[in-house]
Design an enzyme around this catalytic site. Sequence first.
Site, mmCIF file in Angstrom:
data_model
loop_
_atom_site.group_PDB
_atom_site.id
_atom_site.type_symbol
_atom_site.label_atom_id
_atom_site.label_comp_id
_atom_site.label_asym_id
_atom_site.label_seq_id
_atom_site.Cartn_x
_atom_site.Cartn_y
_atom_site.Cartn_z
ATOM 1 C CB ILE A 96 -0.996 -0.087 1.359
ATOM 2 C CG1 ILE A 96 -1.895 -1.218 1.190
ATOM 3 C CG2 ILE A 96 -1.580 1.444 0.955
ATOM 4 C CD1 ILE A 96 -2.688 -1.335 2.409
ATOM 5 C CG HIS A 102 10.288 1.162 1.116
ATOM 6 N ND1 HIS A 102 9.388 0.237 1.837
ATOM 7 C CD2 HIS A 102 11.146 0.713 0.880
ATOM 8 C CE1 HIS A 102 10.010 -0.607 2.084
ATOM 9 N NE2 HIS A 102 11.418 -0.366 1.537
HETATM 10 N N1 LIG Z 1 5.355 -1.167 3.090
HETATM 11 C C1 LIG Z 1 5.095 -2.676 2.722
HETATM 12 C C2 LIG Z 1 6.032 -3.501 2.907
HETATM 13 N N2 LIG Z 1 7.046 -3.101 3.251
HETATM 14 C C3 LIG Z 1 8.399 -4.067 3.684
HETATM 15 C C4 LIG Z 1 9.122 -5.075 2.581
HETATM 16 O O1 LIG Z 1 7.969 -5.603 1.962
HETATM 17 C C5 LIG Z 1 10.162 -5.730 3.330
HETATM 18 O O2 LIG Z 1 9.450 -6.851 4.002
HETATM 19 C C6 LIG Z 1 11.326 -5.015 3.996
HETATM 20 O O3 LIG Z 1 11.570 -3.835 3.188
HETATM 21 C C7 LIG Z 1 12.286 -5.665 4.585
HETATM 22 O O4 LIG Z 1 12.791 -6.257 3.295
HETATM 23 N N3 LIG Z 1 5.808 -4.889 2.607
HETATM 24 C C8 LIG Z 1 4.482 -5.026 2.080
HETATM 25 O O5 LIG Z 1 4.267 -6.426 1.767
HETATM 26 N N4 LIG Z 1 3.454 -4.214 2.053
HETATM 27 C C9 LIG Z 1 3.888 -2.723 2.343
HETATM 28 O O6 LIG Z 1 2.842 -1.998 2.258
HETATM 29 C C1 LIG Z 2 5.080 0.228 0.571
HETATM 30 C C2 LIG Z 2 5.907 0.701 1.619
HETATM 31 O O1 LIG Z 2 7.015 0.290 1.836
HETATM 32 C C3 LIG Z 2 5.343 1.857 2.418
HETATM 33 O O2 LIG Z 2 3.958 1.465 2.694
HETATM 34 C C4 LIG Z 2 5.934 2.331 3.488
HETATM 35 O O3 LIG Z 2 5.447 3.355 3.924
HETATM 36 P P1 LIG Z 2 6.339 4.801 3.839
HETATM 37 O O4 LIG Z 2 6.678 5.276 2.282
HETATM 38 O O5 LIG Z 2 5.322 5.918 4.311
HETATM 39 O O6 LIG Z 2 7.657 4.897 4.617
#
Ligand SMILES: Nc1c(NC[C@H](O)[C@H](O)[C@H](O)CO)[nH]c(=O)[nH]c1=O
Ligand SMILES: CC(=O)[C@@H](O)COP(=O)(O)O
Length: 169
Positions: A96, A102
């Site tokens: 999301i 990111h």
């Molecule tokens: N922000 C979301 C993430 N972020 C975490 C990454 O997927 C990963 O686990 C981290 O960067 C460590 O390697 N993951 C999701 O599945 N959904 C998100 O919204």
């Molecule tokens: C997809 C993501 O890693 C994101 O949801 C993390 O949130 P943010 O961009 O506000 O650090």
Amino acid sequence: MATANHNLSAYDKATIPNAKDFRFGIVVSEWNDEITEGLWQGAFDALIDCGAVKENIVRWNVPGAFELTYGAARMSKSIYPESGMLDAIIVIGCVIQGETKHFDFVCEGVTQGIKDLNVQGDIPVIFCVLTDNNKQQSLDRSGGIHGNKGTEAGIAAIKMAALRKDSAL
Ligand SMILES: Nc1c(NC[C@H](O)[C@H](O)[C@H](O)CO)[nH]c(=O)[nH]c1=O
Ligand SMILES: CC(=O)[C@@H](O)COP(=O)(O)O
């Protein structure tokens, strides 16, 4: 056709191969688990509805969507390595949009990773990863007004397992 014009849960069992002889692996991300658990349920229920045996459905969890690639790659080698008895793998995640870029890198990373597994590997890996602008869009696609992308992934897994079997050299 956009999802808004298509029910993700719609399928005609008469057009789906029987899944009774297929073995499935499902890798589930723990990030946004309110959503990913709904996707899991949709995929599991579709597999069972089309004849799969629950003992032939293996589930592993990973922390986030970015780890789905490693989980699927490991599962493809670690489950029945000698006979390669997994017939298809489904990866389930929900990414999301947050405040930063990111989102873009996680989505691109998991998309390219799963694509690579399909190109390089022998077991089809089904991409059940929501990449949404907000939580409501994810709720709508994991058992909400647009149906369940997990159901769609379960049906795709059966069809690809059948294609893999029928195209065996
Ligand atoms: N922000 C979301 C993430 N972020 C975490 C990454 O997927 C990963 O686990 C981290 O960067 C460590 O390697 N993951 C999701 O599945 N959904 C998100 O919204
Ligand atoms: C997809 C993501 O890693 C994101 O949801 C993390 O949130 P943010 O961009 O506000 O650090």
